[in-house]
Design a protein around this motif. Structure first.
Motif, PDB file in Angstrom:
ATOM      1  N   UNK B 392       0.832  -1.198   0.000  1.00  0.00           N
ATOM      2  CA  UNK B 392       0.000   0.000   0.000  1.00  0.00           C
ATOM      3  C   UNK B 392       0.875   1.260   0.000  1.00  0.00           C
ATOM      4  N   UNK B 393       1.952   1.190   0.773  1.00  0.00           N
ATOM      5  CA  UNK B 393       2.882   2.316   0.848  1.00  0.00           C
ATOM      6  C   UNK B 393       3.500   2.599  -0.521  1.00  0.00           C
ATOM      7  N   UNK B 394       3.801   1.529  -1.246  1.00  0.00           N
ATOM      8  CA  UNK B 394       4.366   1.694  -2.590  1.00  0.00           C
ATOM      9  C   UNK B 394       3.384   2.478  -3.466  1.00  0.00           C
ATOM     10  N   UNK B 395       2.100   2.142  -3.367  1.00  0.00           N
ATOM     11  CA  UNK B 395       1.101   2.876  -4.140  1.00  0.00           C
ATOM     12  C   UNK B 395       1.100   4.355  -3.765  1.00  0.00           C
ATOM     13  N   UNK B 396       1.333   4.624  -2.489  1.00  0.00           N
ATOM     14  CA  UNK B 396       1.292   6.021  -2.052  1.00  0.00           C
ATOM     15  C   UNK B 396       2.540   6.811  -2.452  1.00  0.00           C
ATOM     16  N   UNK B 397       3.564   6.098  -2.878  1.00  0.00           N
ATOM     17  CA  UNK B 397       4.804   6.784  -3.266  1.00  0.00           C
ATOM     18  C   UNK B 397       4.930   6.960  -4.776  1.00  0.00           C
ATOM     19  N   UNK B 398       4.559   5.913  -5.518  1.00  0.00           N
ATOM     20  CA  UNK B 398       4.820   5.905  -6.954  1.00  0.00           C
ATOM     21  C   UNK B 398       4.070   7.023  -7.670  1.00  0.00           C
ATOM     22  N   UNK B 399       4.819   7.790  -8.453  1.00  0.00           N
ATOM     23  CA  UNK B 399       4.196   8.822  -9.281  1.00  0.00           C
ATOM     24  C   UNK B 399       3.670  10.016  -8.510  1.00  0.00           C
ATOM     25  N   UNK B 400       4.030  10.139  -7.248  1.00  0.00           N
ATOM     26  CA  UNK B 400       3.484  11.242  -6.455  1.00  0.00           C
ATOM     27  C   UNK B 400       4.552  12.248  -6.031  1.00  0.00           C
ATOM     28  N   UNK B 401       5.681  12.186  -6.690  1.00  0.00           N
ATOM     29  CA  UNK B 401       6.764  13.082  -6.288  1.00  0.00           C
ATOM     30  C   UNK B 401       7.343  13.794  -7.508  1.00  0.00           C
ATOM     31  N   UNK B 402       8.196  14.783  -7.259  1.00  0.00           N
ATOM     32  CA  UNK B 402       8.767  15.560  -8.357  1.00  0.00           C
ATOM     33  C   UNK B 402       9.605  14.670  -9.279  1.00  0.00           C
ATOM     34  N   UNK B 403      10.462  13.842  -8.694  1.00  0.00           N
ATOM     35  CA  UNK B 403      11.297  12.986  -9.540  1.00  0.00           C
ATOM     36  C   UNK B 403      10.943  11.526  -9.296  1.00  0.00           C
ATOM     37  N   UNK B 404      11.678  10.635  -9.936  1.00  0.00           N
ATOM     38  CA  UNK B 404      11.331   9.213  -9.886  1.00  0.00           C
ATOM     39  C   UNK B 404      12.021   8.460  -8.763  1.00  0.00           C
ATOM     40  N   UNK B 405      12.665   9.170  -7.818  1.00  0.00           N
ATOM     41  CA  UNK B 405      13.352   8.431  -6.759  1.00  0.00           C
ATOM     42  C   UNK B 405      12.363   7.639  -5.914  1.00  0.00           C
ATOM     43  N   UNK B 406      11.183   8.213  -5.671  1.00  0.00           N
ATOM     44  CA  UNK B 406      10.181   7.491  -4.883  1.00  0.00           C
ATOM     45  C   UNK B 406       9.760   6.214  -5.601  1.00  0.00           C
ATOM     46  N   UNK B 407       9.586   6.304  -6.909  1.00  0.00           N
ATOM     47  CA  UNK B 407       9.260   5.111  -7.694  1.00  0.00           C
ATOM     48  C   UNK B 407      10.392   4.101  -7.612  1.00  0.00           C
ATOM     49  N   UNK B 408      11.618   4.618  -7.764  1.00  0.00           N
ATOM     50  CA  UNK B 408      12.783   3.737  -7.743  1.00  0.00           C
ATOM     51  C   UNK B 408      12.929   3.049  -6.392  1.00  0.00           C
ATOM     52  N   UNK B 409      12.458   3.700  -5.326  1.00  0.00           N
ATOM     53  CA  UNK B 409      12.522   3.090  -3.996  1.00  0.00           C
ATOM     54  C   UNK B 409      11.391   2.079  -3.813  1.00  0.00           C
ATOM     55  N   UNK B 410      10.244   2.365  -4.426  1.00  0.00           N
ATOM     56  CA  UNK B 410       9.080   1.509  -4.228  1.00  0.00           C
ATOM     57  C   UNK B 410       9.152   0.222  -5.048  1.00  0.00           C
ATOM     58  N   UNK B 411       9.675   0.327  -6.285  1.00  0.00           N
ATOM     59  CA  UNK B 411       9.696  -0.861  -7.159  1.00  0.00           C
ATOM     60  C   UNK B 411      10.420  -2.054  -6.555  1.00  0.00           C
ATOM     61  N   UNK B 412      11.632  -1.886  -6.033  1.00  0.00           N
ATOM     62  CA  UNK B 412      12.287  -3.076  -5.463  1.00  0.00           C
ATOM     63  C   UNK B 412      11.446  -3.711  -4.356  1.00  0.00           C
ATOM     64  N   UNK B 413      10.783  -2.892  -3.550  1.00  0.00           N
ATOM     65  CA  UNK B 413       9.968  -3.431  -2.461  1.00  0.00           C
ATOM     66  C   UNK B 413       8.788  -4.209  -3.041  1.00  0.00           C
ATOM     67  N   UNK B 414       8.060  -3.540  -3.928  1.00  0.00           N
ATOM     68  CA  UNK B 414       6.886  -4.175  -4.522  1.00  0.00           C
ATOM     69  C   UNK B 414       7.243  -5.496  -5.201  1.00  0.00           C
ATOM     70  N   UNK B 415       8.266  -5.478  -6.047  1.00  0.00           N
ATOM     71  CA  UNK B 415       8.549  -6.661  -6.855  1.00  0.00           C
ATOM     72  C   UNK B 415       9.297  -7.734  -6.073  1.00  0.00           C
ATOM     73  N   UNK B 416      10.092  -7.339  -5.114  1.00  0.00           N
ATOM     74  CA  UNK B 416      10.790  -8.371  -4.339  1.00  0.00           C
ATOM     75  C   UNK B 416       9.781  -9.112  -3.466  1.00  0.00           C
ATOM     76  N   UNK B 417       8.842  -8.385  -2.882  1.00  0.00           N
ATOM     77  CA  UNK B 417       7.807  -9.061  -2.089  1.00  0.00           C
ATOM     78  C   UNK B 417       6.959  -9.945  -3.006  1.00  0.00           C
ATOM     79  N   UNK B 418       6.600  -9.399  -4.165  1.00  0.00           N
ATOM     80  CA  UNK B 418       5.770 -10.153  -5.096  1.00  0.00           C
ATOM     81  C   UNK B 418       6.458 -11.445  -5.546  1.00  0.00           C
TER      82      UNK B 418
END
Lengths: 223, 441
Positions: B392-418
């Motif tokens: 859920x936290x990943x959803x709240x981070x992705x695409x909601x910031x000025x640059x893509x660092x939040x996305x880059x931080x969320x993807x490893x979490x999302x996909x590693x858990x998946x």
């Protein structure tokens, strides 16, 4: 509970013994000319602040507020601007460090190849924790983020200078001994594995030390 | 098990001849580089009658060269976004920040073939009428900055850079800028902020750099490896370049391979190499004969792939997208069966927490929560619900910031858990509900 923000860098209290005496807190005419040369490279003076701070850190060893102000004044820019930059970037030392700062990479490639084992070995050997300095003022150690040498993991950097690749405990011991006698590690050129087959592994005839590719030591346990 | 049809997009890679880092001793020296035909592409661009600024850009566009820094955008197309020439200065930034964990290819170019990078910069500068190019190199590469500055001076002395290059009326400067340790500076807008002598907070886009770039002027930003490809395209032709490797991601590629393989390092091969060829053939297999567990194809932010997912997958952006990952920088991390994916993800999350610049709340706070929650699970104190909170936290981070660092931080979490969920579950307490907290009267 505490917030989760990115680390807020508050400037550490500076030990009075480390303060730079007022008469030493100056740039020579030559150094001033160098700073002006940096300034001339950019369309705005502010562009030179990063090089200016590097230059001051090399001279004074670290960047207490009075050194930051000295750089700002010399470049003719706002002190707040220079202060903001000095506190944003991790390589600027905000307090006095050991003569040799050992930055051990523990980021993911080094992590899975035993980077933390190397860090812990140094902790034990020097009797300090990451972020601390030995009593004799010789060594500081830090665990740092990716240094861009993942193929030679685990590795470390000595005081923002030379890289030491493919670490083992023996190699660390030898490094600490050589630093104690004042000898910095030489520049090491790591060639491509393909060079080994196509040109015997040595690309540069001018590098002080050319380390051709070597099979890294067996990976330590994942920390 | 049914044998899958395995076909590489890299063609006959065993016969490949290196062009970015050819096997020439002391190639970093100007005299050796010139003897190898160096600066001939620049000469033909500036002095021949075949080229003008537009045709250079068109050649790069039609060669199919895509950015090597991670976003894989068509380089020639990017150049074409520059506005028409007016009285304002125009800037090119060569991005040598190279801080994405797992990436270490540009350093090899800077050390072994710096003049190829300079020549690429000069040709790009000619095509876009650039006044000054800033090569932004991360501060940790202090030794390589000194090395490049030495070589740059030689190019200046020879009249290849600076005023009236090669006796023509074309003039352009190159300045090497030394960073000071901040991952975020690899992001193009924060790189520009950093060049301007500020804290490197990314800018909102639009305006895009071509309209409002460094010092407020029209700017293009290209990766070191991208610019190094340019002289090759001019020398040998756009068709030659387009014919190398994967059709949709053409050209030579520097693969930086690290982790549990027998021969890690940077390799130059055509794009579109099979991941299995890289691991088992090029890198001589897994260290200690261990079994492969996971691969991160292109730097820490690209989603991790399980060993069973890489069969038949090629290293180009389209092939990797099809299996749910990205090419990124081509910095590949290989992990064996002994790797603890929870501990690994904890370290990745720590990295992003440390490197978040703090400008946007979802990233500044989110990266901290990611690290805390993954750490809690790793310490054996998490429960299954924490996994859902993380997603859920990943959803709240992705695409909601000025640059893509939040996305880059969320993807490893999302996909590693998946992709390694059982490992996370095994470390969690069994119950969904933290029953110990219930107060039943």
């Amino acid at each position: 509970m505490s917030g989760h923000g990115a680390e807020i860098v508050t400037l550490p209290k500076i030990n009075p013994a480390d303060a730079i005496p007022a008469d030493k807190l100056v740039f020579t005419a030559e150094e001033k000319a160098q700073l002006q040369e940096y300034k001339s490279r950019y369309p705005e003076a502010e562009g030179a602040v990063m090089r200016g701070l590097w230059f001051a850190q090399e001279k004074f060893g670290f960047l207490p507020p009075e050194v930051i102000r000295l750089v700002a004044d010399e470049l003719g820019i706002e002190y707040a601007r220079a202060y903001g930059v000095a506190t944003f970037y991790t390589q600027y030392y905000k307090q006095k460090m050991g003569k040799y700062v050992l930055d051990v990479c523990t980021c993911f490639s080094c992590q899975v190849c035993g980077g933390y084992d190397m860090l812990h070995h140094l902790e034990e050997k020097l009797g300090i924790k990451p972020g601390e300095t030995t009593d004799d003022g010789l060594f500081s150690i830090q665990g740092v983020e990716c240094l861009g040498a993942c193929g030679s993991a685990p590795m470390l950097q000595v005081t923002n200078g030379p890289y030491v690749f493919n670490l083992t405990e023996d190699k660390l011991d030898a490094l600490v001994d050589s630093l104690r006698s004042g000898k910095m590690p030489p520049f090491t050129s790591v060639t491509l594995p393909q060079d080994e087959e196509e040109m015997g592994g040595n690309r540069r005839s001018d590098a002080a030390a050319v380390a051709t590719y070597q099979t890294p030591p067996v990976a330590g346990a994942v920390e | 098990m049914e044998q899958k049809k395995v076909e590489s997009n890299a063609g006959n890679w065993k016969e490949y001849t290196r062009v970015l880092l050819p096997p020439v001793r002391d190639l970093h020296r100007l005299d050796v580089y010139e003897k190898q035909g160096g600066y001939s592409a620049l000469r033909s661009v500036l002095k021949g009658d075949k080229w003008d600024p537009k045709s250079v850009g068109d050649a790069v566009k039609s060669s199919g060269l895509r950015g090597r820094g991670g976003a894989a955008f068509n380089a020639g197309l990017k150049w074409s976004f520059m506005p028409p020439v007016d009285e304002r200065p125009r800037y090119l930034c060569c991005n040598g920040d190279e801080s994405e964990p797992g990436t270490f290819k540009d350093r090899q170019l800077m050390e072994y073939n710096p003049h190829l990078v300079f020549e690429g910069i000069l040709i790009a500068a000619y095509s876009m009428s650039i006044t000054t190019t800033f090569i932004y190199v991360r501060g940790e590469y202090a030794d390589w900055i000194k090395h490049m500055e030495g070589e740059l001076k030689k190019a200046y002395d020879k009249g290849f850079v600076g005023k009236n290059i090669m006796g023509t009326d074309f003039s352009t400067d190159i300045v090497i800028h030394k960073g000071a340790g901040a991952y975020i500076c690899g992001e193009e807008t924060s790189l520009m902020e950093s060049l301007e002598g500020k804290r490197a907070y990314p800018r909102s886009k639009p305006p895009f750099p071509a309209a409002y770039g460094v010092f407020g002027m029209p700017t293009t930003i290209n990766n070191v490896e991208t610019l190094a490809c340019v002289p090759l395209i001019i020398d040998r032709g756009a068709d030659w370049f387009a014919g190398i490797g994967a059709k949709t991601h053409a050209g030579p590629l520097l693969y930086g391979i690290s982790g549990h393989v027998n021969r890690p390092g940077v390799y130059e091969y055509p794009s579109g190499m099979l991941m299995t060829d890289l691991i088992y053939d090029v890198c001589k297999g897994m260290r200690g004969g261990k079994k492969l567990k996971a691969v991160v194809p292109g730097g820490s932010s690209t989603p991790v792939l399980r060993a069973d997912m890489i069969e038949g997958v090629c290293m180009d952006s389209d092939s990797l997208r099809a299996v749910g990952s990205m090419l990124g920088t081509g910095g590949m991390l290989v992990m064996d069966e002994d790797t603890d994916m929870v501990k690994w993800l904890r370290r990745v999350s720590h990295f992003y927490h440390h490197e978040s610049c703090g400008q946007c709340t979802p990233c500044r706070e989110g990266t901290g929560w990611l690290e805390d929650l993954v750490g809690k699970i790793d310490d054996g104190e998490g429960n299954l619900r924490d996994l859902d909170i993380l997603i859920d936290l990943c959803y709240q981070m992705e695409g909601r910031t000025v640059c893509a660092l939040a996305d880059a931080a969320a993807w490893p979490v999302r996909y590693t858990i998946d992709r390694f969920r059982s490992e996370f579950e095994a470390k969690c307490r069994a119950s969904h509900v933290a029953t110990g907290d219930l107060q039943i009267a």
